[in-house]
Design a protein around this motif. Structure first.
Motif, PDB file in Angstrom:
ATOM      1  N   TRP A   1      36.121 -22.547   1.357  1.00  0.00           N
ATOM      2  CA  TRP A   1      36.588 -22.343  -0.014  1.00  0.00           C
ATOM      3  C   TRP A   1      36.631 -20.856  -0.374  1.00  0.00           C
ATOM      4  O   TRP A   1      35.726 -20.096   0.000  1.00  0.00           O
TER       5      TRP A   1
ATOM      6  N   GLN B   1      44.780 -16.187  -1.240  1.00  0.00           N
ATOM      7  CA  GLN B   1      45.828 -16.563  -0.281  1.00  0.00           C
ATOM      8  C   GLN B   1      45.587 -15.903   1.074  1.00  0.00           C
ATOM      9  O   GLN B   1      45.775 -16.526   2.126  1.00  0.00           O
TER      10      GLN B   1
ATOM     11  N   SER C   1      40.802 -23.073   3.304  1.00  0.00           N
ATOM     12  CA  SER C   1      41.563 -24.312   3.138  1.00  0.00           C
ATOM     13  C   SER C   1      41.669 -24.709   1.671  1.00  0.00           C
ATOM     14  O   SER C   1      42.619 -25.395   1.280  1.00  0.00           O
TER      15      SER C   1
ATOM     16  N   LYS D   1      50.307 -23.851   1.522  1.00  0.00           N
ATOM     17  CA  LYS D   1      49.462 -23.865   2.722  1.00  0.00           C
ATOM     18  C   LYS D   1      47.989 -24.109   2.416  1.00  0.00           C
ATOM     19  O   LYS D   1      47.200 -24.302   3.341  1.00  0.00           O
ATOM     20  N   GLN D   2      47.611 -24.056   1.157  1.00  0.00           N
ATOM     21  CA  GLN D   2      46.222 -24.242   0.770  1.00  0.00           C
ATOM     22  C   GLN D   2      46.143 -25.269  -0.355  1.00  0.00           C
ATOM     23  O   GLN D   2      47.106 -25.454  -1.117  1.00  0.00           O
ATOM     24  N   THR D   3      45.004 -25.945  -0.447  1.00  0.00           N
ATOM     25  CA  THR D   3      44.773 -26.889  -1.534  1.00  0.00           C
ATOM     26  C   THR D   3      44.191 -26.137  -2.724  1.00  0.00           C
ATOM     27  O   THR D   3      43.214 -25.393  -2.579  1.00  0.00           O
TER      28      THR D   3
END
Length: 400
Positions: free
Chosen positions: A158, A207, A212, A238-240
């Protein structure tokens, strides 16, 4: 204050012994006004209406004030209400720094305060009191539920973008603890002032971190602006993106085009079942069709439970009402089955992980969430044996 009372149509004050006076202390004009504010007042009115405006022969009245997210204003209002205006209980108190200040005043004045708006862990932790309750959420539960849900998807790294005050720090602490338990880690942190308009530098750092999950530990207008700009920078490709303190009103204001795919953690959603839908329709009738946030729903539930306790106790004496509040189950359309108050003042209730729908998936104006997971109350809350609340420690048997 007088102008606020006139706008909201409050009843003229009667003798304190003849009334039960409820103070809604909230953000009426700042970044949290949409998720609390006048909607919290409307929710309190719904609860009072269920009792016909009268409990045990006493008329029930509301007063309300804007604390402007400033602890000094919140403290001064609480003192005035308790000392001079006969207020028996204060509810909402969104903004953790204000809540922590008001908590001490309620304790010193032996009055009840129910935090349907605030959820800093200290409120039911080291700062807990017999007089105070946390109703809708707390930072431990938000971080814990999100981490549990993401761990199932192997999303364990994170990057945190957090508001630089009590809420952000408490959420960060909760996230770090939850990720440690789940085998994850925080790879970086950016902190911003309350009321920030430009999040570009923070988002670019997130970014570039390769995490993730980019988690937003802010709320209200800050959450809306950061999510919108995350969409503009295509961070969510590309990321949550997860928002730990963003509520349905914020998502609605943002729009599904920018919010789609966002992960949200809440303890209430209007479309969970028939009971939540029916109650939310009543709320919407008072609020021009708007659906309630978990804070506004929490204010309704808190006021309703307080009035049930007054009814059960047969008096509005603080100690008697608190005893009844703790003994009674919490039962209404906005809480999960089996909800009850724990010794530290925390309302034990289920939490939910939601995904914001794509525009093509939404069937109606407020059809915004898909439920991903339900985390039962016992799993969402800090374990009793880990509580920092002195009330809990006194109630636990000594170690052998």
């Amino acid at each position: 204050m007088a102008a606020c009372a006139a706008v909201l149509g409050f009843i003229a004050p009667a003798r304190a012994d003849d009334t039960i006076r409820i103070g809604v202390l909230t953000d009426m004009s700042g970044p949290y006004s949409d998720i609390a504010g006048r909607g919290s007042v409307a929710a309190a009115q719904l609860a009072i209406g269920e009792f016909g405006g009268n409990v045990g022969g006493r008329r029930v009245e509301i007063v309300a004030a804007d604390h402007q997210n400033k602890p000094d204003i919140g403290s001064a209002t609480a003192r005035k209400w308790f000392d001079n205006e006969g207020v028996d209980v204060i509810v909402d108190v969104i903004t953790s720094s204000v809540a922590l200040a008001v908590q001490h005043i309620a304790r010193d004045k032996n009055k009840v305060v129910i935090f349907s708006g605030a959820g800093a862990d200290q409120l039911t932790g080291a700062a807990c009191t017999q007089n105070s309750f946390v109703w809708s959420w707390d930072t431990y539960a938000l971080a814990n539920v999100a981490s549990k849900a993401f761990a199932r998807e192997n999303l364990k790294d994170w990057y945190l973008i957090e508001v630089d005050y009590a809420l952000g720090r408490a959420l960060e602490q909760g996230v770090r603890g939850a990720l440690d338990r789940a085998g994850g880690k925080v790879v970086g942190v950016s902190r911003h002032p309350l009321g920030t308009s430009d999040f570009s530098s923070y988002l670019l750092q997130g970014q570039g971190s390769g995490a993730s999950v980019v988690a937003l530990l802010n709320g209200g207008a800050d959450a809306v602006n950061s999510v919108k700009q995350a969409s503009e920078f295509r961070v969510n490709e590309k990321q949550t993106i997860a928002s730990l303190a963003m509520l349905i009103n914020d998502v609605k204001a943002l729009g599904l085009r920018d919010a789609q795919g966002l992960r949200i953690t809440e303890s209430f959603y209007w479309d969970l079942d028939d009971r939540t839908r029916a109650w939310s329709a009543r709320y919407g009738a008072k609020m021009n069709g708007a659906m309630p946030s978990m804070i506004q729903a929490g204010t309704y539930s808190a006021v309703r439970h307080y009035l049930r306790a007054v009814q059960e106790a047969g008096t509005k004496d603080t100690d008697s009402v608190i005893k009844a509040m703790r003994a009674l189950p919490v039962e209404d359309a906005t809480v999960s089955a089996g909800a009850h108050l724990r010794g530290d003042g925390r309302l034990m209730r289920d939490f939910y992980s939601f995904r914001v729908k794509r525009p093509s998936e939404s069937r109606a104006e407020w059809d915004l969430y898909e439920k991903i997971a339900t985390i039962p109350a016992a799993e969402a809350a800090v374990p009793s044996e880990q509580s920092a609340c002195p009330l809990m420690k006194r109630s636990q048997p000594p170690a052998r």
